[in-house]
Design a protein around this motif. Sequence first.
Motif, PDB file in Angstrom:
ATOM      1  N   LEU A   1       0.739  -1.357   0.000  1.00  0.00           N
ATOM      2  CA  LEU A   1      -0.556  -0.082   0.060  1.00  0.00           C
ATOM      3  C   LEU A   1       1.090   1.565   0.152  1.00  0.00           C
ATOM      4  O   LEU A   1       0.578   2.338  -0.505  1.00  0.00           O
ATOM      5  CB  LEU A   1      -0.884   0.516   1.608  1.00  0.00           C
TER       6      LEU A   1
ATOM      7  N   ARG B   1       5.250  10.855  -3.866  1.00  0.00           N
ATOM      8  CA  ARG B   1       4.595  11.240  -3.321  1.00  0.00           C
ATOM      9  C   ARG B   1       3.200  11.811  -2.943  1.00  0.00           C
ATOM     10  O   ARG B   1       1.763  11.404  -2.897  1.00  0.00           O
ATOM     11  CB  ARG B   1       4.708  12.873  -1.650  1.00  0.00           C
TER      12      ARG B   1
ATOM     13  N   GLU C   1       2.984   2.488   2.483  1.00  0.00           N
ATOM     14  CA  GLU C   1       2.492   3.272   3.531  1.00  0.00           C
ATOM     15  C   GLU C   1       3.752   2.150   4.266  1.00  0.00           C
ATOM     16  O   GLU C   1       4.529   3.654   5.077  1.00  0.00           O
ATOM     17  CB  GLU C   1       2.124   2.195   4.551  1.00  0.00           C
TER      18      GLU C   1
ATOM     19  N   PRO D   1      -1.867   9.341  -3.360  1.00  0.00           N
ATOM     20  CA  PRO D   1      -3.387   8.977  -3.055  1.00  0.00           C
ATOM     21  C   PRO D   1      -4.596   7.845  -4.485  1.00  0.00           C
ATOM     22  O   PRO D   1      -5.100   7.022  -4.692  1.00  0.00           O
ATOM     23  CB  PRO D   1      -4.469  10.501  -2.852  1.00  0.00           C
ATOM     24  N   ASN D   2      -3.666   8.646  -5.734  1.00  0.00           N
ATOM     25  CA  ASN D   2      -4.455   8.268  -6.341  1.00  0.00           C
ATOM     26  C   ASN D   2      -3.863   6.239  -6.873  1.00  0.00           C
ATOM     27  O   ASN D   2      -4.478   5.446  -7.754  1.00  0.00           O
ATOM     28  CB  ASN D   2      -3.769   8.655  -7.849  1.00  0.00           C
TER      29      ASN D   2
ATOM     30  N   PHE E   1      -9.736  -5.118   6.474  1.00  0.00           N
ATOM     31  CA  PHE E   1      -9.544  -5.441   7.741  1.00  0.00           C
ATOM     32  C   PHE E   1      -9.869  -6.193   8.625  1.00  0.00           C
ATOM     33  O   PHE E   1     -11.134  -6.275   8.992  1.00  0.00           O
ATOM     34  CB  PHE E   1      -8.678  -3.941   8.699  1.00  0.00           C
TER      35      PHE E   1
ATOM     36  N   ARG F   1     -12.671  -1.896  10.289  1.00  0.00           N
ATOM     37  CA  ARG F   1     -12.477  -0.253  10.934  1.00  0.00           C
ATOM     38  C   ARG F   1     -13.319   0.274   9.817  1.00  0.00           C
ATOM     39  O   ARG F   1     -13.363   1.425   8.631  1.00  0.00           O
ATOM     40  CB  ARG F   1     -11.515   0.031   9.643  1.00  0.00           C
TER      41      ARG F   1
ATOM     42  N   ARG G   1      -3.786   4.498  -4.730  1.00  0.00           N
ATOM     43  CA  ARG G   1      -4.654   3.705  -3.730  1.00  0.00           C
ATOM     44  C   ARG G   1      -5.735   3.189  -4.543  1.00  0.00           C
ATOM     45  O   ARG G   1      -6.300   2.567  -3.998  1.00  0.00           O
ATOM     46  CB  ARG G   1      -4.083   4.446  -2.235  1.00  0.00           C
ATOM     47  N   ARG G   2      -6.125   4.446  -5.038  1.00  0.00           N
ATOM     48  CA  ARG G   2      -7.591   3.718  -5.554  1.00  0.00           C
ATOM     49  C   ARG G   2      -7.672   2.973  -6.545  1.00  0.00           C
ATOM     50  O   ARG G   2      -9.089   2.486  -6.629  1.00  0.00           O
ATOM     51  CB  ARG G   2      -8.005   5.169  -6.354  1.00  0.00           C
TER      52      ARG G   2
ATOM     53  N   VAL H   1     -14.203  10.466   0.221  1.00  0.00           N
ATOM     54  CA  VAL H   1     -12.974  11.226   0.210  1.00  0.00           C
ATOM     55  C   VAL H   1     -12.580  11.297  -0.768  1.00  0.00           C
ATOM     56  O   VAL H   1     -11.261  11.511  -1.154  1.00  0.00           O
ATOM     57  CB  VAL H   1     -12.144  10.393   1.115  1.00  0.00           C
ATOM     58  N   VAL H   2     -12.725   9.937  -1.968  1.00  0.00           N
ATOM     59  CA  VAL H   2     -12.213  10.625  -3.508  1.00  0.00           C
ATOM     60  C   VAL H   2     -13.203  11.625  -4.359  1.00  0.00           C
ATOM     61  O   VAL H   2     -12.453  11.736  -5.748  1.00  0.00           O
ATOM     62  CB  VAL H   2     -11.624   9.378  -4.622  1.00  0.00           C
TER      63      VAL H   2
END
Lengths: 227, 297
Positions: free
Chosen positions: A49, A71, A51, A75-76, A85, A89, A78-79, A106-107
């Motif tokens: 991911l 950086r 991270e 976000p792009n 999980f 979550r 990860r979409r 959020v996107v």
Amino acid sequence: MIRLENVSKTYQQGVPAVDNVNLHIEQGEFVFIMGSSGSGKSTLIKMLLKELEPTSGEITINGQKLSKIPRKKVPNFRRDIGVVFQNFRLLPDRNVYENVAFALKVVEAPNKEIKKKVPMVLSMVGLAAKYKSLPRQLSGGEQQRVAIARALVGEPRILLADEPTGNLDSANAWEIMHLLEEINERGTTVVVVTHNSEIVDKMNKRVITIKKGVVVEDRKAGESNVV
Amino acid sequence: MWYNLGQGLKNIWRNKLFSLASIATMSACIFLFGVFYSIGVNFSEMVQTAEEGVAVTVFFTEGVSKDKVSAVEQEIKKRPEVAKYHFVTAEEAWESFKKDYFKGKEELAEGFSQDNPLANSEHFEIYLNDVSKQQELVKFLQGLDGVREVHQSEVAANTLSDFNSLIGYIFAGVIIILIAVAVFLINNTVTVGISVRREEIAIMKLIGAKDKFVRAPFIVEGVFIGLIGSAIPLVLLFFLYQGLIGYVAEKFRFIGGMIQFVPVADVFRILVPVSLVLGVGIGYVGSRMTLKKHLKV
């Protein structure tokens, strides 16, 4: 689709959490990554991911070298990966519909799209009737379905599930597994990280086993368990 | 955008206690700022009025030619610190003297009718727009040809200009302290907001929310606290100021001639935009600083 070349990750303590892993997962595959706690599974997921950065080696996902993604573009990237999980979550103060819609909001997806896609994905996971319920009013299995719906609503090419059945009883665990199988059949690559060998054995899919950060076995679907 | 706006407002609501504390502090800051500003404006108005009353007087050497007088006038005219000036002839000087000192006994002054005792007292009266420049001007005037004497009220000038800068310093000091307190409190509020929403932020990041999107609700929160925190004291100040000048005018009529309050509209024409910008600015800067520190997205 997902390619790991000589990937290692060493934390400050010096012992490698992931040690020289080489992997290749094709588009549309269903893969289990097996390992007990401390085997390096979580580190692997975090690296997939972006991270965490690997100490050495290269990870390529959907044709993109992760080390080359700036950086701002993370976000792009990860979409295109849906994540589920062990502890679901979900946002406790929002109902089922809002939790799923959250992933599109959020996107910054347009409202029209949200109104169309959320009911669709909710009926796919079998929760269309409970769209107004809050997470605490649902069973563990149902909560995980909401989480899966949230991961899928953005139509990612890869679904990454980290111990998705860890908090569920056997009946619910099987339902979730079948749901993941169904999603895979629709074309999504599914990677399930688990330590539940009973499920892994019965599902008869490709299994990559990790021990102390090292891949000790990569068993193709249909092959019998030799370890 | 609407989503972030909504989330920002929800943050304030979810975080009621801290938001309230921030709004209260911000209100106190802006209120004090407003009070100081109102006092400051009125004071500088009074000082200015007083300054206008402080004059420098320029006398000429005996038998000075008209050309020299007009040359001096040209020089005075050129000086930027001169607000206004006027020429007083010997006759006018005598008339004014008579009025001041022979009031009711004008006949006593009649003896001088043919022979003006102030024959050599024609002069320029110069009023300054900035008393602190008085010394400079006096020195300049003393150096001019045809000038005999330059009178000034040095003590008054110095006191006024010292007082002016003292007010300025106090004003700036208090404002700086208040801004620091307000920024600190907004910091706290946003920090609490972030920790309350830590899980939500983590999920947002995993789902692929952009940094800007994650940050926006907190910025909205800070800016709104600033906005509400400056609107409340402005309304309060408006009524207080209006009430106070009404009250003083009513109860202390005798000082009415001495003190002229700046009208409420004049004060608020500046105070409203400055306070709003200050409040919103503090809110924005405060939340930005906190996000930079606590929200590594």
